[in-house]
Enzyme design. Structure first.
Site, short mmCIF file in Angstrom:
data_model
loop_
_atom_site.label_atom_id
_atom_site.label_comp_id
_atom_site.label_asym_id
_atom_site.label_seq_id
_atom_site.Cartn_x
_atom_site.Cartn_y
_atom_site.Cartn_z
CD GLU A 254 72.87 18.95 33.33
OE1 GLU A 254 72.87 18.12 34.25
OE2 GLU A 254 72.23 18.76 32.28
CD GLU B 272 75.38 16.40 29.50
OE1 GLU B 272 74.39 15.77 29.91
OE2 GLU B 272 76.25 16.87 30.26
#
Ligand SMILES: OC[C@@H]1[C@@H](O)[C@H](O)[C@@H](O)c2[nH]c(CCc3ccccc3)c[n+]21
Length: 490
Positions: A205, A389
């Site tokens: 991320e 995720e």
């Protein structure tokens, strides 16, 4: 049905799970370690005041967690190696061949440089991570190894100095030098661990690191310093660092190398397609385009293209937007803004404005968004995707069964509609240290007892196992939709 070789697993991050058993397991050398105990942050409520050294204790009890994964139908785990554990002291002195300065187009890490890095590396940490990865392999788990997951070594980033506006060289991803040091770290990891790794990701991320660090500067992420130029520089440097790390790993390994990206689906409150496209382009594609097609906003860089073998997509919920007068900050201008009451912006424990249930974290349950984002990402990049995720903060496990079935069904449906999804990694296998929120948020399929360091499977974990074993989520559809009528995936 999910394909035969589909990866069913979970993701974790070193800083969130490693510490908790013994004093010597504590890693003092990261920006986050300092940041979460900085008095200003605790007093202002920017962080929880909880400390990671009282956490899961994975550094010591990794075998229990791996066995739990196997017992509940998992065949893969994603973890990262903490840069600060491998290199607790700076590696600037190790010389590598660097081409370019404003734009670093090539970094050559020679065998000589690797041996010099080996002199600097913390051998106990190297050996210990090898034991952890070997234990995964010995239990039949695929190893998805990410390199950087939010934390940076203190010799790279002094978050409090940056937060206070003090002049410092240690500005993390804002500093161009970090690109070179990260490439050295990536080369070294591939050199020392490749025999135990099935897939690499360079970072987790990068968009969140930049957004939470330099734009959303009231959410407790280091350095919480509002500066659009630093936001842009940190994004660009992370993209370049990924490309140079990709090259460094590929020079040593034949395994696939990708990146893990935080994606959402952007839906306009009043069906304004144009702002949906603008938001999706900026938030989902602009960073990944840099390392896929080499498109750096309006510039083309050949040294940055084709640096992705797969895409890790982290999806939690949607983002509802509405048109506004354009907001210009630095190099970025937006003609949309986020609408409260949907997606990430709901009342914890309540319902969204669409009457969908909301997690302990205030995030709306919206599995339709995963189906949409998987189709969008595949359409745009035509790369294999892993859902790297997906999960929910839900201490009582009263929403997680619905969340789990809904999002696994969205993944299964995407596959049936032609999207190449290779795996689903839940966030997370056990409760762990949730960054600025500490231990308040419990994302685990199993509950973590932080006193005994025992893991207690929640009911959802049994549902996960049945879906993994039968290779379909449809066995639960009937039972786990009607009460909330959560989703209509068609
Ligand atoms: O918040 C749950 C997880 C974190 O524990 C992971 O470390 C991180 O990769 C991750 N990303 C997201 C979505 C973006 C986000 C990050 C941090 C805080 C809020 C939203 C959710 N999560």
């Amino acid at each position: 049905m999910f394909p035969e070789k589909f990866l069913f697993g979970a993701s974790m991050a070193g800083f969130q799970v490693e510490m908790g058993c013994e004093k010597e397991d504590v890693d003092l050398n990261t920006d986050w370690f300092v940041w979460v105990r900085e008095p200003e942050n605790i007093i202002t409520g920017a962080v929880s005041g909880h400390l990671p050294e009282y956490g899961v204790g994975y550094w010591r009890n990794y075998a229990n967690l791996h066995q739990l994964a196997v017992d509940f139908g998992m065949n893969a785990l994603r973890i990262n190696i903490e840069w600060s554990r491998i290199f607790p002291k700076e590696t600037f002195s190790i010389s590598v061949q660097v081409k370019g300065d404003e734009q670093i187009t090539e970094i050559g890490v020679t065998h000589e440089a690797l041996k010099e890095l080996d002199e600097l590396a913390d051998k106990n940490a190297v050996d210990h991570y090898r034991s952890i990865l070997k234990d995964m392999k010995d239990r039949g788990l695929k190893v998805i190894l990410n390199l950087s997951h939010f934390t940076l070594p203190l010799w790279i980033h002094d978050p409090v100095a940056v937060h206070r506006g003090k002049s410092t060289e240690r500005t993390g991803w804002v500093n161009k030098k970090t690109v070179i040091e990260f490439a050295k770290f990536a080369a070294y990891i591939a050199w020392k661990f490749d025999d135990l790794v099935d897939m690499y990701s360079t970072m987790n991320e990068p968009n969140v690191v930049s957004q939470m660090g330099y734009i959303m500067s009231r959410f407790g992420f280091p350095p919480s310093y509002f500066d659009p130029q630093m936001y842009m520089n940190s994004l660009l440097n992370q993209a370049e660092a990924h490309a140079r790390a990709y090259d460094a790993i590929k020079a040593i390994s034949k395994k696939p190398v990708g990146i893990i990206y935080s994606a959402s689906v952007y839906e306009s409150i009043d069906n304004d397609r144009e702002i949906e496209e603008n938001a999706t382009q900026l938030m989902n594609y602009s960073f990944l385009d840099m390392i896929h097609s080499g498109k750096i906003f309006f510039q083309q860089r050949e040294d940055m293209k084709n640096k992705l073998d797969f895409l890790g997509v982290n999806y939690y919920t949607r983002t509802v937007i509405k048109r506004t007068e354009s907001i210009n900050f630095g190099p970025v201008s937006l003609d949309w803004t986020i609408v409260e009451g949907f997606g990430y912006n709901c009342q914890a424990g309540g319902y969204s404005r669409d009457m969908k249930p909301v997690s302990d974290f205030g995030w709306e349950i919206y599995p339709e968004g995963l189906l949409k984002v998987l189709k969008q990402m595949y359409e745009h990049y035509k790369l294999p995707i892993i859902v790297s995720e997906n999960g929910i903060a839900d201490f009582r496990d009263c929403l997680r069964p619905y969340y789990l079935v809904g999002h696994l069904y969205a993944t299964e449906k995407a596959i049936e509609e032609g999207v190449d999804v290779a795996g689903y990694l839940h966030w997370s296998i056990v409760d762990n240290y949730e960054w600025a929120r500490g231990y308040h948020m419990r994302f685990g399929l199993a509950e973590t007892d932080y006193n005994t360091k025992k893991f207690i499977p929640r009911p959802s974990m049994y549902i996960f196992r049945e879906i993994a074993k039968s290779h379909t989520s449809k066995i639960f559809l009937h039972y786990l939709n009607s009460p909330y009528d959560i989703w209509r995936l068609g």
